[in-house]
Design an enzyme around this catalytic site. Structure first.
Site, mmCIF file in Angstrom:
data_model
loop_
_atom_site.group_PDB
_atom_site.id
_atom_site.type_symbol
_atom_site.label_atom_id
_atom_site.label_comp_id
_atom_site.label_asym_id
_atom_site.label_seq_id
_atom_site.Cartn_x
_atom_site.Cartn_y
_atom_site.Cartn_z
ATOM 1 N N SER A 63 0.857 -1.196 0.000
ATOM 2 C CA SER A 63 0.000 0.000 0.000
ATOM 3 C C SER A 63 0.884 1.234 0.000
ATOM 4 O O SER A 63 2.039 1.170 0.473
ATOM 5 C CB SER A 63 -0.862 0.007 1.269
ATOM 6 O OG SER A 63 -1.514 1.245 1.424
ATOM 7 N N TYR A 120 -1.074 -1.359 10.298
ATOM 8 C CA TYR A 120 -1.295 -1.432 8.843
ATOM 9 C C TYR A 120 -0.080 -0.863 8.107
ATOM 10 O O TYR A 120 0.487 -1.512 7.226
ATOM 11 C CB TYR A 120 -2.573 -0.673 8.455
ATOM 12 C CG TYR A 120 -2.957 -0.888 7.012
ATOM 13 C CD1 TYR A 120 -3.536 -2.093 6.601
ATOM 14 C CD2 TYR A 120 -2.705 0.080 6.042
ATOM 15 C CE1 TYR A 120 -3.864 -2.319 5.271
ATOM 16 C CE2 TYR A 120 -3.033 -0.137 4.711
ATOM 17 C CZ TYR A 120 -3.613 -1.343 4.329
ATOM 18 O OH TYR A 120 -3.926 -1.570 3.009
ATOM 19 N N ALA A 122 2.937 -0.415 9.234
ATOM 20 C CA ALA A 122 4.159 -1.185 9.518
ATOM 21 C C ALA A 122 4.183 -2.491 8.730
ATOM 22 O O ALA A 122 5.225 -2.881 8.180
ATOM 23 C CB ALA A 122 4.267 -1.466 11.015
ATOM 24 N N LYS A 130 2.621 -3.128 5.921
ATOM 25 C CA LYS A 130 2.754 -2.845 4.485
ATOM 26 C C LYS A 130 4.191 -2.387 4.160
ATOM 27 O O LYS A 130 4.714 -2.684 3.085
ATOM 28 C CB LYS A 130 1.715 -1.816 4.036
ATOM 29 C CG LYS A 130 0.274 -2.327 4.137
ATOM 30 C CD LYS A 130 0.017 -3.537 3.254
ATOM 31 C CE LYS A 130 -1.420 -4.013 3.283
ATOM 32 N NZ LYS A 130 -1.675 -5.146 2.393
#
Ligand SMILES: NC(=O)c1ccc[n+]([C@@H]2O[C@H](COP(=O)([O-])OP(=O)(O)OC[C@H]3O[C@@H](n4cnc5c(N)ncnc54)[C@H](OP(=O)(O)O)[C@@H]3O)[C@@H](O)[C@H]2O)c1
Length: 268
Positions: free
Chosen positions: A140, A153, A155, A157
């Protein structure tokens, strides 16, 4: 006639994963869809098998569970026609890390990090030995920075991007033609924000991308051997800015502009 290549797609029951399934079936791949909602995968499988005359198999698996990861890894490691793995299954969160239940955080790390690592290992052992194919890890733009209410999230990604870049270096050193890609989308229309309970109208419409646009960009980039793919010119600019701004300044800007939200780390 040469055997058709198999593309395995985690999170193949909706959103970006379902779009990968459609685009790869159009390219003539047989498919293995992996997710928890088997009814959804079966109906997509029927649609794609009828439309493109390819074989579409489904595997119901919760990839936050070791036993299910083992089953899928065995299948990937032994598939003689494996051509592509898309590690796409994932979900979002909101709420401060220390105020949300640890179970949701744990599940996110298992799905984004451990399942990606284990399935990449199974697939790459197979692909590198045969000297062909690729792995796409759906990360992302969130992986290029940090934001309150999104710590795990961002970390996980970021780990996916770093992991993929590391793999690409190893493949280059080995002289292997196998390709890897970290796909880093921004806001994409899928079920992701419904699962989160997020109001899409809070985000400017110009920032939303159709899943098909993201997937087409990813596959074009994979053909060219591009290791990090950020679809859309707006997000390319945003990521360039995120890389240029020192982290201390980005943190100070966040402190100034972001208000805390209600706590939640949500998965279906
Ligand atoms: N949409 C965005 O704005 C956006 C932006 C950047 C990155 N991404 C990333 O894109 C990927 C796909 O998300 P999406 O936008 O397509 O959202 P989505 O429509 O909600 O799809 C998520 C997929 O992941 C699967 N999944 C979730 N938990 C799972 C588990 N424990 N085990 C197996 N499968 C699981 C879901 O299937 P089941 O529920 O059937 O298991 C579903 O197929 C995610 O990794 C997400 O982080 C999305």
């Amino acid at each position: 006639m040469p055997e058709r290549q198999l593309a395995a797609i985690t999170g193949g029951s909706s959103g970006i994963g379902a779009s990968f399934a459609r685009k790869l079936a159009q390219r003539g791949y047989d498919l293995l869809l992996i997710a928890r909602r088997e009814d959804r995968m079966r109906s997509l499988a029927r649609e794609l098998a009828d439309a493109h005359h390819v074989i579409v198999d489904t595997m119901a698996a919760d990839l936050s569970l070791d036993a299910d990861i083992d089953r899928v890894a065995d299948r990937l490691g032994s598939a003689a026609n494996l051509g592509l793995l898309v590690n796409n299954a994932g979900f979002g969160s909101h709420g401060f890390f220390f105020e949300t239940g640890v179970a949701g955080q744990d599940k996110m790390h298992r799905l984004h990090v451990l399942a990606t690592m284990r399935l990449s290992h199974a697939a790459l052992s197979n692909l590198v030995a045969r000297g062909a194919g690729g792995v796409i890890n759906v990360a992302s733009v969130a992986g290029f920075g940090q934001a309150p209410s999104n710590v795990s999230y961002c970390a996980t990604k970021a780990w996916m991007i770093s992991f993929t870049e590391g793999l690409s270096i190893e493949l280059m050193v080995k002289g292997s033609p196998v390709k890897v890609q970290a796909l880093c989308p921004g806001f994409t229309l899928s079920e992701f924000h419904d699962v989160l309970g997020m109001d899409r109208s809070a985000i400017p419409s110009s920032l939303w991308m159709p899943a098909d646009f993201v997937v087409e960009d990813s596959l074009r980039a994979l053909d060219k051997g591009q290791v990090v793919c950020v679809p859309g010119w707006r997000y390319k600019l945003i990521v360039r800015g995120m890389k240029m701004i020192p982290r201390s300044i980005a943190a100070a800007m966040t402190r100034r502009f972001r208000k805390p939200k209600a706590a939640q780390a949500t998965s279906r």
